[in-house]
Write a protein that holds these residues in place. Structure first.
Motif, PDB file in Angstrom:
ATOM      1  N   UNK A  48      49.800  28.438  11.862  1.00  0.00           N
ATOM      2  CA  UNK A  48      48.919  28.757  10.722  1.00  0.00           C
ATOM      3  C   UNK A  48      49.733  29.520   9.678  1.00  0.00           C
ATOM      4  N   UNK A  49      49.296  30.698   9.253  1.00  0.00           N
ATOM      5  CA  UNK A  49      50.054  31.415   8.221  1.00  0.00           C
ATOM      6  C   UNK A  49      51.484  31.690   8.727  1.00  0.00           C
ATOM      7  N   UNK A  50      52.499  31.237   7.990  1.00  0.00           N
ATOM      8  CA  UNK A  50      53.864  31.329   8.519  1.00  0.00           C
ATOM      9  C   UNK A  50      54.518  32.699   8.351  1.00  0.00           C
ATOM     10  N   UNK A  51      53.853  33.630   7.706  1.00  0.00           N
ATOM     11  CA  UNK A  51      54.476  34.937   7.453  1.00  0.00           C
ATOM     12  C   UNK A  51      53.937  36.000   8.403  1.00  0.00           C
ATOM     13  N   UNK A  59      40.870  34.189   1.700  1.00  0.00           N
ATOM     14  CA  UNK A  59      41.694  33.465   2.676  1.00  0.00           C
ATOM     15  C   UNK A  59      41.196  32.019   2.757  1.00  0.00           C
ATOM     16  N   UNK A  60      42.073  31.041   2.488  1.00  0.00           N
ATOM     17  CA  UNK A  60      41.618  29.645   2.551  1.00  0.00           C
ATOM     18  C   UNK A  60      41.502  29.179   4.011  1.00  0.00           C
ATOM     19  N   UNK A  61      40.953  27.987   4.170  1.00  0.00           N
ATOM     20  CA  UNK A  61      40.888  27.405   5.518  1.00  0.00           C
ATOM     21  C   UNK A  61      42.297  27.096   6.003  1.00  0.00           C
ATOM     22  N   UNK A  62      42.468  27.110   7.316  1.00  0.00           N
ATOM     23  CA  UNK A  62      43.710  26.716   8.005  1.00  0.00           C
ATOM     24  C   UNK A  62      44.808  27.783   7.980  1.00  0.00           C
ATOM     25  N   UNK A  63      44.610  28.880   7.250  1.00  0.00           N
ATOM     26  CA  UNK A  63      45.615  29.949   7.273  1.00  0.00           C
ATOM     27  C   UNK A  63      45.382  30.871   8.473  1.00  0.00           C
ATOM     28  N   UNK A  64      44.162  30.888   8.958  1.00  0.00           N
ATOM     29  CA  UNK A  64      43.839  31.649  10.166  1.00  0.00           C
ATOM     30  C   UNK A  64      43.463  30.637  11.249  1.00  0.00           C
ATOM     31  N   UNK A  65      43.809  30.952  12.479  1.00  0.00           N
ATOM     32  CA  UNK A  65      43.462  30.043  13.577  1.00  0.00           C
ATOM     33  C   UNK A  65      41.948  30.034  13.771  1.00  0.00           C
ATOM     34  N   UNK A  66      41.399  28.956  14.331  1.00  0.00           N
ATOM     35  CA  UNK A  66      39.944  28.930  14.585  1.00  0.00           C
ATOM     36  C   UNK A  66      39.498  30.105  15.457  1.00  0.00           C
ATOM     37  N   UNK A  67      40.385  30.511  16.412  1.00  0.00           N
ATOM     38  CA  UNK A  67      40.036  31.652  17.271  1.00  0.00           C
ATOM     39  C   UNK A  67      39.881  32.925  16.435  1.00  0.00           C
ATOM     40  N   UNK A  68      40.838  33.137  15.517  1.00  0.00           N
ATOM     41  CA  UNK A  68      40.757  34.336  14.655  1.00  0.00           C
ATOM     42  C   UNK A  68      39.490  34.271  13.804  1.00  0.00           C
ATOM     43  N   UNK A  81      48.960  33.944  -0.349  1.00  0.00           N
ATOM     44  CA  UNK A  81      48.139  33.519   0.795  1.00  0.00           C
ATOM     45  C   UNK A  81      47.059  32.520   0.438  1.00  0.00           C
ATOM     46  N   UNK A  82      46.997  32.096  -0.832  1.00  0.00           N
ATOM     47  CA  UNK A  82      45.966  31.124  -1.226  1.00  0.00           C
ATOM     48  C   UNK A  82      46.593  29.802  -1.677  1.00  0.00           C
ATOM     49  N   UNK A  83      47.821  29.535  -1.219  1.00  0.00           N
ATOM     50  CA  UNK A  83      48.502  28.311  -1.637  1.00  0.00           C
ATOM     51  C   UNK A  83      47.863  27.081  -0.988  1.00  0.00           C
ATOM     52  N   UNK A  84      48.063  25.947  -1.658  1.00  0.00           N
ATOM     53  CA  UNK A  84      47.651  24.679  -1.061  1.00  0.00           C
ATOM     54  C   UNK A  84      48.707  24.221  -0.069  1.00  0.00           C
ATOM     55  N   UNK A  85      48.372  23.168   0.709  1.00  0.00           N
ATOM     56  CA  UNK A  85      49.326  22.673   1.724  1.00  0.00           C
ATOM     57  C   UNK A  85      50.614  22.170   1.072  1.00  0.00           C
ATOM     58  N   UNK A  86      50.503  21.700  -0.195  1.00  0.00           N
ATOM     59  CA  UNK A  86      51.689  21.182  -0.878  1.00  0.00           C
ATOM     60  C   UNK A  86      52.568  22.295  -1.454  1.00  0.00           C
ATOM     61  N   UNK A  87      52.025  23.506  -1.537  1.00  0.00           N
ATOM     62  CA  UNK A  87      52.770  24.607  -2.158  1.00  0.00           C
ATOM     63  C   UNK A  87      53.498  25.484  -1.144  1.00  0.00           C
ATOM     64  N   UNK A  88      53.015  25.483   0.078  1.00  0.00           N
ATOM     65  CA  UNK A  88      53.443  26.531   1.019  1.00  0.00           C
ATOM     66  C   UNK A  88      54.924  26.470   1.381  1.00  0.00           C
TER      67      UNK A  88
END
Lengths: 245, 332
Positions: free
Chosen positions: B178-181, B3-12, B256-263
């Motif tokens: 964060x993760x949109x799905x 899981x890359x950074x920013x896909x999960x919230x800091x709380x998670x 789930x490992x896409x870059x910000x430009x791919x998502x």
């Protein structure tokens, strides 16, 4: 500080006598030359790829060391890396983060290469290299004897200083420490001239005639040939990486 | 599954760190207590296998990729606690040096791949073959099924962590931060690959390496023998390092490992704010590659760096642990 310096010098000399180092299978001169060559190429490299690749090879060599030697090498590596990072820190504020990393890696790589050479070669083999490359024997001998005498005289100075401190009582003694330094150094100097005279006489007794010869000479072997292949490989890879990026 | 950074919230991420921390603490205690210090160095070899296993990407129709982890393999060779530590350190190196897996999501990745995977795999394998070591054929069947269920359990955990983000964190316009799905997408998307090819890759990796190690270096998992990496194991590591470019044949990015430009191109239609403006850790060798040089070269070099570092780290830990135990024995 003095104690640490003495320990460092003593480690060089002691590495000959009490270590389990086996004589190097390949020519020490070749080993040293390739190491220096790799350091020069890394310093000339305009990108991090070449440096990282050489660093990777050195990492493999380090992974094959005994764990206690690994710790020794890592300890020695920490200070130059931290020092370089501190010096290069302003580059980050000017937006050149990669410059800081590249320079730090170059320093780490150079120090690691030399540390691993030190792990492979004994002090005798290193001074042997100087005579192999036809350096005047007086330079080799001076270097060899200087390192040995540094340890002996350093230990003597430390003992005199310790004796002086044991005999000094009260705070007034602290103020007199500096004035005692002259006395200690003078005693050490007198002792050194006496020791050098004794060394010369001992060497004459053993047939010293001014020539500082190596008794055994390394013969070119298959290991040398294999190691020699590293030179063109280094050059070719260096050219590729400089052109590609 | 990294899981890359920013896909999960800091709380998670904080919750997942808290969930992984007891596993680390208990594993360290158990390894210190149960594993002979000489065997700790073997954990480095195990971690190296796991590191290399994760570099062999397997393609799946639709453009996604996945890989084996090897957590069950290490658990069966050295125990689940040793596996937890080995895989955690391999994941740490991947995150710090190669940017594979996030820094904030390190706890979540360790929970999935270093805790759930080896413990589930180990438990299943030992449930199938209760008298472990007596019947090699049964052991291998147990290892295969255990590794398959282990990696699927880990993938399910990752899918749930991805999926709950849309339920918990949305902006004012209702878009995910964060993760949109959601779970309805993340679970099928993650499990489709892991129930088929990626699960199979884990089974093949675990069973093949286990069978090879048992045959070529039978003393590897024998705690009574003074640990020393056998030559066949070293050769196997070398062969795996040379073969890692095979992983490059799989094109595309793992789910789930896409870059910000791919998502936004994956069907989400937008870039969530948390991903667009999140932390961006610049790794030393991002994506196991060097700019300007062939990918295969960067891949091999990364494999060598990873394996060498893991061996150095675990050999030093083993040396320090053995020094401590010698002192303890002397004092006792």
């Amino acid at each position: 500080m003095t104690e640490r310096l003495l320990k460092a010098i003593a480690a060089i000399v002691d590495s000959d006598s009490n270590s389990e180092k086996k004589p190097s299978r390949m020519s020490p001169a070749l080993r040293l030359a390739v190491a220096v060559f790799a350091i020069v190429l890394c310093a000339c490299s305009r990108n991090a790829v070449f440096v990282i690749t050489v660093l990777t090879v050195e990492l493999i060599r380090m992974a094959l060391l005994k764990p206690d030697r690994m710790i020794y090498v890592l300890k020695k590596l920490v200070l130059p890396i931290v020092f370089t990072l501190l010096i290069m820190l302003p580059a980050v504020f000017f937006g050149h983060r990669s410059t800081m990393l590249t320079v730090t890696m170059k320093v780490a790589e150079s120090v690691l290469i030399l540390l691993l050479v030190n792990e492979d070669l004994s002090w005798k083999e290193i001074t042997g290299v100087f005579s192999e490359i036809h350096l005047p024997s007086v330079i080799t001998m001076t270097l060899d004897t200087t390192v040995r005498f540094l340890v002996l005289l350093g230990r003597l100075a430390e003992r005199i200083h310790e004796a002086y401190l044991l005999r000094s009582l009260g705070r007034a003694a602290d103020r007199r420490k500096m004035s005692a330094a002259g006395g200690i150094l003078g005693t050490v100097f007198l002792k050194s001239s006496k020791m050098s005279q004794e060394s010369f006489e001992a060497m004459q007794c053993r047939g010293y005639n001014g020539a500082y010869r190596r008794l055994s000479r390394h013969r070119f072997c298959i290991w040398d040939a294999l190691y020699l292949c590293a030179v063109p490989m280094l050059v070719i890879f260096f050219i590729i990486t400089q052109k590609a990026i | 599954m990294h899981i890359p950074d920013n896909y999960l919230s800091p709380q998670t991420c904080a919750v997942m760190f808290a969930a992984a921390a007891p596993a680390w603490v208990i594993s360290v205690r158990k390894v210190k207590k149960e594993l002979p210090p000489e065997k700790v160095a073997m954990m480095g070899v195990g971690a190296a296998f796991s590191f290399l296993g994760m570099m062999f990407n397997v393609p799946l129709p639709g453009g996604t990729t996945g890989h084996a982890v090897g957590g069950t393999l290490i658990a069966l060779l050295l125990g689940p606690y040793a596996s937890c530590i080995s895989v955690s350190i391999a994941l740490l190196l991947q995150a710090l040096i190669f940017g594979d897996g996030g820094i904030l999501s390190f706890g979540a990745n360790c929970f999935n791949m270093a805790f759930v995977l080896p413990f589930v795999g180990y438990a299943i394998a030992h449930a199938i073959s209760p008298n472990w070591g007596k019947n090699k054929k049964r052991d291998l069947i147990g290892a295969g099924i255990g590794s398959y269920i282990g990696i699927n359990a880990a993938a399910l955990c990752a899918a749930i962590e991805f999926g709950i983000q849309t339920m918990l964190f949305k902006d004012a316009s209702g878009n995910a931060l964060y993760c949109p799905y959601g779970l309805n997408v993340s679970i099928p998307a993650m499990m489709a690959g892991h129930l088929t090819l990626f699960g199979l890759a884990e089974v093949v990796f675990t069973v093949a390496v286990l069978a090879f190690v048992w045959k070529a270096a039978p003393d590897f998992d024998n705690s009574t023998v003074k640990a020393k990496t056998a030559l066949p194991v070293k050769i196997l590591l070398g062969v795996l390092i040379c073969a890692v470019p095979v992983g490059l044949l799989a094109e595309g990015t793992a789910w789930g490992e896409w870059g910000a430009d791919e998502i936004s191109g994956t069907g989400a239609g937008y870039v969530p704010k948390g991903i667009a403006h999140g932390i961006n850790y610049p790794a030393l060798l991002p994506d196991y590659s060097f700019s300007g040089l062939p990918d295969w070269f960067g891949y091999i070099l990364s494999a060598v760096v990873g394996v060498a570092l893991l061996v150095i780290i675990f050999r030093i830990i083993s040396y320090i642990a053995s020094k401590g135990s010698r002192y303890d024995r002397a004092v006792a």
